[in-house]
Design a protein around this motif. Structure first.
Motif, short mmCIF file in Angstrom:
data_model
loop_
_atom_site.label_atom_id
_atom_site.label_comp_id
_atom_site.label_asym_id
_atom_site.label_seq_id
_atom_site.Cartn_x
_atom_site.Cartn_y
_atom_site.Cartn_z
N GLN A 238 0.81 -1.21 0.00
CA GLN A 238 0.00 0.00 0.00
C GLN A 238 0.85 1.27 0.00
O GLN A 238 0.45 2.29 -0.53
CB GLN A 238 -0.92 0.02 1.24
CG GLN A 238 -1.90 -1.13 1.31
CD GLN A 238 -2.91 -1.08 0.19
OE1 GLN A 238 -2.68 -1.68 -0.88
NE2 GLN A 238 -4.00 -0.38 0.38
N ALA A 239 2.00 1.18 0.65
CA ALA A 239 2.88 2.36 0.71
C ALA A 239 4.30 1.91 0.96
O ALA A 239 4.54 0.85 1.55
CB ALA A 239 2.41 3.30 1.83
N LEU A 240 5.23 2.74 0.50
CA LEU A 240 6.67 2.43 0.54
C LEU A 240 7.39 3.76 0.69
O LEU A 240 7.02 4.75 0.07
CB LEU A 240 7.04 1.79 -0.81
CG LEU A 240 8.51 1.45 -1.07
CD1 LEU A 240 8.95 0.29 -0.19
CD2 LEU A 240 8.70 1.07 -2.54
N ASP A 241 8.41 3.83 1.55
CA ASP A 241 9.21 5.05 1.60
C ASP A 241 10.68 4.74 1.29
O ASP A 241 11.04 3.59 1.04
CB ASP A 241 9.03 5.78 2.94
CG ASP A 241 9.64 5.04 4.13
OD1 ASP A 241 10.49 4.17 3.92
OD2 ASP A 241 9.26 5.35 5.27
N ASN B 111 10.61 1.17 4.41
CA ASN B 111 9.44 0.88 5.24
C ASN B 111 8.28 0.60 4.32
O ASN B 111 8.12 1.25 3.28
CB ASN B 111 9.09 2.09 6.13
CG ASN B 111 10.15 2.39 7.17
OD1 ASN B 111 10.70 1.49 7.79
ND2 ASN B 111 10.44 3.67 7.35
N MET B 112 7.46 -0.41 4.65
CA MET B 112 6.32 -0.76 3.80
C MET B 112 5.05 -0.85 4.63
O MET B 112 5.10 -1.26 5.79
CB MET B 112 6.56 -2.14 3.16
CG MET B 112 7.65 -2.16 2.13
SD MET B 112 7.82 -3.84 1.46
CE MET B 112 9.58 -4.07 1.77
N TRP B 113 3.95 -0.49 4.01
CA TRP B 113 2.64 -0.68 4.61
C TRP B 113 1.92 -1.71 3.75
O TRP B 113 1.71 -1.48 2.56
CB TRP B 113 1.87 0.63 4.66
CG TRP B 113 0.56 0.56 5.37
CD1 TRP B 113 -0.68 0.49 4.81
CD2 TRP B 113 0.35 0.55 6.79
NE1 TRP B 113 -1.65 0.44 5.78
CE2 TRP B 113 -1.04 0.48 7.01
CE3 TRP B 113 1.21 0.59 7.90
CZ2 TRP B 113 -1.60 0.46 8.30
CZ3 TRP B 113 0.65 0.57 9.18
CH2 TRP B 113 -0.73 0.50 9.38
N ASP C 247 -3.63 -4.95 8.43
CA ASP C 247 -2.64 -3.97 7.98
C ASP C 247 -1.35 -4.21 8.73
O ASP C 247 -1.37 -4.56 9.91
CB ASP C 247 -3.12 -2.53 8.28
CG ASP C 247 -4.31 -2.15 7.43
OD1 ASP C 247 -4.14 -2.05 6.21
OD2 ASP C 247 -5.41 -1.97 8.01
N LEU C 248 -0.24 -3.97 8.07
CA LEU C 248 1.05 -4.28 8.69
C LEU C 248 2.11 -3.29 8.22
O LEU C 248 2.31 -3.08 7.03
CB LEU C 248 1.48 -5.70 8.29
CG LEU C 248 2.75 -6.24 8.96
CD1 LEU C 248 2.50 -6.51 10.43
CD2 LEU C 248 3.21 -7.52 8.27
N LEU C 249 2.82 -2.70 9.19
CA LEU C 249 3.99 -1.90 8.87
C LEU C 249 5.22 -2.78 9.00
O LEU C 249 5.44 -3.40 10.04
CB LEU C 249 4.12 -0.71 9.83
CG LEU C 249 5.36 0.14 9.55
CD1 LEU C 249 5.01 1.28 8.61
CD2 LEU C 249 5.98 0.67 10.83
N VAL C 250 6.02 -2.84 7.94
CA VAL C 250 7.29 -3.56 7.98
C VAL C 250 8.41 -2.53 8.01
O VAL C 250 8.45 -1.64 7.15
CB VAL C 250 7.45 -4.46 6.74
CG1 VAL C 250 8.79 -5.21 6.79
CG2 VAL C 250 6.30 -5.44 6.63
N ARG C 251 9.29 -2.62 9.01
CA ARG C 251 10.39 -1.66 9.11
C ARG C 251 11.46 -1.99 8.07
O ARG C 251 11.97 -3.10 8.02
CB ARG C 251 10.98 -1.70 10.52
CG ARG C 251 11.89 -0.53 10.76
CD ARG C 251 12.13 -0.30 12.23
NE ARG C 251 12.89 0.91 12.38
CZ ARG C 251 14.23 0.94 12.50
NH1 ARG C 251 14.90 -0.18 12.53
NH2 ARG C 251 14.86 2.09 12.58
#
Lengths: 74, 74, 74, 74, 74, 74, 74
Positions: free
Chosen positions: G32-35, G39-41, G58-62
């Motif tokens: 859903q999102a990447l920086d 970091n990924m959502w 939903d999951l945030l991956v560091r």
């Protein structure tokens, strides 16, 4: 890269999150604050480590130790 | 991301905090100073490591070693 | 965050400090210099590691290796 | 924090230093150059690791691997 | 700190160097390029790891993995 | 330090590269993109880990995990 | 270095990705999102670790924990 992963997590402020740390510790708590290093301030937090649970009224989690984080109210 | 996690911990200045370090050491002490790297200066500190306790009048904890920190007066 | 943890340690300049490193080494010595990375220059230093002591007239300790540091004259 | 730890080590330029690395390797050699990352260039260097000695005419030591360093002519 | 350690290594460009990596791998090869992170580009390189040798026409070594590096033509 | 190590690797774009990661994983694939952190985008990639092979149409390799990389068409 | 590895991964937004973390955890989920820190959502994510599967809405991956990432729809 319009939408940002940390902004997405930040929408869980005031809600419970579940966090896994590098050393295997698992943490749940209500997300009160989050910064760009993924440092978190949690309320009514609980750490589970090797089947032992410890509770904390307030808890700072160092972002550097975080592997994954998830809104746990789902 | 208005409220910041380290500012929340900083409100415990003058009060006891409980800290877990990366290597499993646990520390308690009165928080005297805190910087943005999570370096802490504690007074009347005690380190517990492998069932051995050591006390220190003053103690600098390197932020890089910190996993979690919590106000312990609760 | 007015008062800073490293400034507090810096007040021990000229006095003995006790340092624990990441690998378990313990060091004592008279603090001669300190920088913002927590690099330290110690005089009349002694490293204890696995029950073996080694002494040094002067010793540079790399800040990155430091876990905690304490004024030891207490 | 007037005097700096790396400047103190830098005064040993042209003299022998003793260095311990993160992985337990021990190094001696004549310090020829030093930078702010604690990278060092040594002359007539010797690495001791698990009772085995290796000698080098010139040796670059990566600062990131350094735990402690000491002027060894004392 | 006039002379810099990496400049000293850079003088070995076109000559063979010997490198030890964090995980114990040993590498030899002709140094073709070097940057400030200690990334290296080697020609006619050979990696030795657990008594097994592997050869490479060209090899990039990530600086972050390097422990020591030495001109090996001595 | 005129020529740069990453530029040298970048010349392998469109060709096969061989990569060793910190945890011992070995990767081959056609290099499609590379950045200054040594992040790579590979096409028709294969990861070998503990005698098990896994193939990927496209693969991002995080530069931080890379130990060495080599053009494998030699 | 025109094309960038993270931009390539970013094209998988809205599609499933497969991620391997440093500690061996494997994750799948819809990106859903990447920086820029990787970091990924992820949405509808599943973590596999030591033969145990856990699902997350939903999951945030560091990003710091990521070893490789791949579009898994292939």
């Amino acid at each position: 890269m319009d939408k940002r992963p940390l902004d997405a997590l930040n929408k869980s402020k005031g809600k419970n999150v579940y966090v896994i740390l590098k050393n295997g510790r698992e943490i749940t708590g209500k997300l009160q604050a989050l910064d760009i290093h993924l440092n978190m301030w949690l309320e009514d937090a609980e750490i589970t480590f090797e089947d032992k649970k410890t509770t904390f009224g307030d808890l700072l989690v160092r972002g550097d130790s975080v592997v994954i984080a998830s809104p746990s109210n789902q």
